[in-house]
Design a protein around this motif. Structure first.
Motif, PDB file in Angstrom:
ATOM      1  N   PHE A   1       0.811  -1.231   0.000  1.00  0.00           N
ATOM      2  CA  PHE A   1       0.000   0.000   0.000  1.00  0.00           C
ATOM      3  C   PHE A   1       0.845   1.282   0.000  1.00  0.00           C
ATOM      4  O   PHE A   1       0.335   2.354   0.293  1.00  0.00           O
ATOM      5  N   SER A   2       2.114   1.180  -0.310  1.00  0.00           N
ATOM      6  CA  SER A   2       2.893   2.418  -0.429  1.00  0.00           C
ATOM      7  C   SER A   2       2.671   3.022  -1.817  1.00  0.00           C
ATOM      8  O   SER A   2       2.201   2.341  -2.731  1.00  0.00           O
ATOM      9  N   SER A   3       3.005   4.324  -1.940  1.00  0.00           N
ATOM     10  CA  SER A   3       2.732   5.042  -3.191  1.00  0.00           C
ATOM     11  C   SER A   3       3.886   5.980  -3.493  1.00  0.00           C
ATOM     12  O   SER A   3       4.348   6.707  -2.599  1.00  0.00           O
ATOM     13  N   VAL A   4       4.299   5.989  -4.749  1.00  0.00           N
ATOM     14  CA  VAL A   4       5.335   6.923  -5.194  1.00  0.00           C
ATOM     15  C   VAL A   4       4.731   7.704  -6.352  1.00  0.00           C
ATOM     16  O   VAL A   4       4.406   7.139  -7.390  1.00  0.00           O
ATOM     17  N   MET A   5       4.542   8.987  -6.139  1.00  0.00           N
ATOM     18  CA  MET A   5       3.770   9.796  -7.080  1.00  0.00           C
ATOM     19  C   MET A   5       4.641  10.267  -8.263  1.00  0.00           C
ATOM     20  O   MET A   5       5.853  10.077  -8.262  1.00  0.00           O
ATOM     21  N   PRO A   6       4.006  10.886  -9.272  1.00  0.00           N
ATOM     22  CA  PRO A   6       4.735  11.199 -10.507  1.00  0.00           C
ATOM     23  C   PRO A   6       6.022  11.985 -10.271  1.00  0.00           C
ATOM     24  O   PRO A   6       6.055  12.948  -9.501  1.00  0.00           O
ATOM     25  N   GLY A   7       7.067  11.538 -10.940  1.00  0.00           N
ATOM     26  CA  GLY A   7       8.330  12.262 -10.931  1.00  0.00           C
ATOM     27  C   GLY A   7       9.096  12.219  -9.627  1.00  0.00           C
ATOM     28  O   GLY A   7      10.096  12.923  -9.472  1.00  0.00           O
ATOM     29  N   ALA A   8       8.651  11.412  -8.677  1.00  0.00           N
ATOM     30  CA  ALA A   8       9.391  11.316  -7.403  1.00  0.00           C
ATOM     31  C   ALA A   8      10.600  10.396  -7.584  1.00  0.00           C
ATOM     32  O   ALA A   8      10.633   9.567  -8.488  1.00  0.00           O
ATOM     33  N   ASN A   9      11.581  10.581  -6.715  1.00  0.00           N
ATOM     34  CA  ASN A   9      12.808   9.784  -6.820  1.00  0.00           C
ATOM     35  C   ASN A   9      13.132   9.143  -5.486  1.00  0.00           C
ATOM     36  O   ASN A   9      13.266   9.840  -4.476  1.00  0.00           O
ATOM     37  N   LEU A  10      13.301   7.831  -5.495  1.00  0.00           N
ATOM     38  CA  LEU A  10      13.839   7.146  -4.316  1.00  0.00           C
ATOM     39  C   LEU A  10      15.278   6.801  -4.666  1.00  0.00           C
ATOM     40  O   LEU A  10      15.529   6.059  -5.625  1.00  0.00           O
ATOM     41  N   ALA A  11      16.223   7.345  -3.900  1.00  0.00           N
ATOM     42  CA  ALA A  11      17.630   7.002  -4.130  1.00  0.00           C
ATOM     43  C   ALA A  11      17.821   5.544  -3.691  1.00  0.00           C
ATOM     44  O   ALA A  11      16.855   4.849  -3.423  1.00  0.00           O
ATOM     45  N   GLY A  12      19.055   5.089  -3.589  1.00  0.00           N
ATOM     46  CA  GLY A  12      19.281   3.681  -3.261  1.00  0.00           C
ATOM     47  C   GLY A  12      18.875   3.316  -1.846  1.00  0.00           C
ATOM     48  O   GLY A  12      18.896   4.162  -0.942  1.00  0.00           O
ATOM     49  N   ASP A  13      18.469   2.046  -1.676  1.00  0.00           N
ATOM     50  CA  ASP A  13      18.291   1.469  -0.347  1.00  0.00           C
ATOM     51  C   ASP A  13      17.248   2.185   0.516  1.00  0.00           C
ATOM     52  O   ASP A  13      17.350   2.203   1.735  1.00  0.00           O
ATOM     53  N   VAL A  14      16.269   2.766  -0.130  1.00  0.00           N
ATOM     54  CA  VAL A  14      15.192   3.442   0.606  1.00  0.00           C
ATOM     55  C   VAL A  14      14.165   2.394   0.998  1.00  0.00           C
ATOM     56  O   VAL A  14      13.891   1.452   0.248  1.00  0.00           O
ATOM     57  N   LYS A  15      13.581   2.563   2.196  1.00  0.00           N
ATOM     58  CA  LYS A  15      12.530   1.629   2.607  1.00  0.00           C
ATOM     59  C   LYS A  15      11.238   2.399   2.867  1.00  0.00           C
ATOM     60  O   LYS A  15      11.209   3.314   3.701  1.00  0.00           O
ATOM     61  N   LEU A  16      10.192   2.005   2.160  1.00  0.00           N
ATOM     62  CA  LEU A  16       8.865   2.565   2.441  1.00  0.00           C
ATOM     63  C   LEU A  16       8.075   1.493   3.165  1.00  0.00           C
ATOM     64  O   LEU A  16       7.826   0.418   2.608  1.00  0.00           O
ATOM     65  N   ASN A  17       7.693   1.772   4.389  1.00  0.00           N
ATOM     66  CA  ASN A  17       6.856   0.802   5.096  1.00  0.00           C
ATOM     67  C   ASN A  17       5.407   0.953   4.661  1.00  0.00           C
ATOM     68  O   ASN A  17       5.067   1.850   3.878  1.00  0.00           O
ATOM     69  N   GLU A  18       4.542   0.080   5.200  1.00  0.00           N
ATOM     70  CA  GLU A  18       3.160   0.013   4.707  1.00  0.00           C
ATOM     71  C   GLU A  18       2.491   1.389   4.680  1.00  0.00           C
ATOM     72  O   GLU A  18       2.517   2.121   5.665  1.00  0.00           O
ATOM     73  N   GLY A  19       1.898   1.714   3.543  1.00  0.00           N
ATOM     74  CA  GLY A  19       1.104   2.935   3.425  1.00  0.00           C
ATOM     75  C   GLY A  19       1.898   4.223   3.272  1.00  0.00           C
ATOM     76  O   GLY A  19       1.306   5.293   3.214  1.00  0.00           O
ATOM     77  N   ALA A  20       3.222   4.147   3.189  1.00  0.00           N
ATOM     78  CA  ALA A  20       4.012   5.381   3.029  1.00  0.00           C
ATOM     79  C   ALA A  20       3.715   6.010   1.670  1.00  0.00           C
ATOM     80  O   ALA A  20       3.491   5.307   0.680  1.00  0.00           O
ATOM     81  N   PHE A  21       3.712   7.343   1.628  1.00  0.00           N
ATOM     82  CA  PHE A  21       3.303   8.079   0.424  1.00  0.00           C
ATOM     83  C   PHE A  21       4.363   9.125   0.100  1.00  0.00           C
ATOM     84  O   PHE A  21       4.671   9.982   0.930  1.00  0.00           O
TER      85      PHE A  21
END
Ligand SMILES: CC(C)(COP(=O)(O)OP(=O)(O)OC[C@H]1O[C@@H](n2cnc3c(N)ncnc32)[C@H](O)[C@@H]1OP(=O)(O)O)[C@@H](O)C(=O)NCCC(=O)NCCS
Length: 209
Positions: free
Chosen positions: A144-164
């Motif tokens: 249930f995590s979400s990464v919106m248009p044009g966003a950038n996750l660099a290396g080794d990022v962790k999104l836990n449940e529901g992170a936006f």
């Protein structure tokens, strides 16, 4: 042939439909049935409006459903209300997304055009990676995590449940966004964000809500 429908008939629903139609053009064995939405969209969609959640719960034949809802909390609420064993949640992956050695992509996840996922990445269930988002090496995208248009996750990022992660935002290397956190559009998150918190700005700071 898989019968497929989209849950959510708003703007994102139409975008997910674009992906489904592109997959069909490329020979994917889908037969598109239409949209479910709790708001009555019959005047707008005619026969392509299939009904509300109750209608989906009474659907009599096997059906694959793509959840076109941008907000992870809402996605979870909808999933919890769908109890029909004939429903299978499909993952919908744009033919114009770029993939490399992805470990896994869970059911119900949607990956939009231009998304670029590099190496050793795990995508959970009911995740949305929206247009042109970049996901760097070793990232973990929780359910249930979400990464919106044009966003950038660099290396080794962790999104836990529901992170936006909002549009155009950046999460720096190794940073963890805990459960149900929000990074506002355009923000740069340099440090871990505690559960349920919202952060905005550059560098991102938490705001009280
Ligand atoms: C962060 C966010 C969730 C906050 O929404 P909210 O809870 O309704 O908060 P508000 O709009 O009341 O803003 C609260 C404060 O944060 C500021 N703020 C809100 N979003 C901001 C952002 N992205 N960057 C910087 N500041 C922001 C507001 O100006 C306001 O400041 P103030 O109290 O000094 O006036 C929202 O603004 C956001 O960025 N959402 C992401 C949208 C997105 O990417 N959508 C994708 C669609 S495809």
């Amino acid at each position: 042939m898989t019968e497929i429908a989209i849950y959510g008939a708003g703007g994102f629903g139409r975008e997910v439909n674009l992906i489904v139609q592109q997959l069909i053009k490329k020979g994917y064995p889908y037969h598109f049935l239409g949209f479910f939405d709790d708001e009555d969209k019959s005047s707008e969609l005619g026969k392509l409006y299939l009904g509300n959640t109750a209608a989906l719960n009474h659907w009599k034949t096997p059906i694959s459903v793509a959840l076109a809802i941008g907000n992870g909390k809402t996605r979870k609420k909808v999933v919890d209300r769908i109890r029909n064993p004939r429903v299978e949640f499909s993952k919908v992956i744009s033919p114009y997304a770029v993939f490399n050695d992805i470990i896994s992509i869970g059911k119900g996840s949607i990956i939009c055009a231009g998304a670029n996922l590099t190496t050793n990445i795990e995508v959970g269930e009911f995740v949305v990676v929206n247009l042109n988002a970049t996901i760097g090496h070793d990232c973990r995208l929780g359910d249930f995590s979400s990464v919106m248009p044009g966003a950038n996750l660099a290396g080794d990022v962790k999104l836990n449940e529901g992170a936006f992660v909002g549009s155009g935002a950046t999460v720096l290397n190794g940073v963890v966004m805990e459960r149900n956190t929000i990074l506002g559009a355009g923000g740069v998150l340099t440090k871990n964000l505690d559960a349920e918190k919202t952060a905005v700005g550059v560098p991102a700071k938490t705001i009280e809500k």
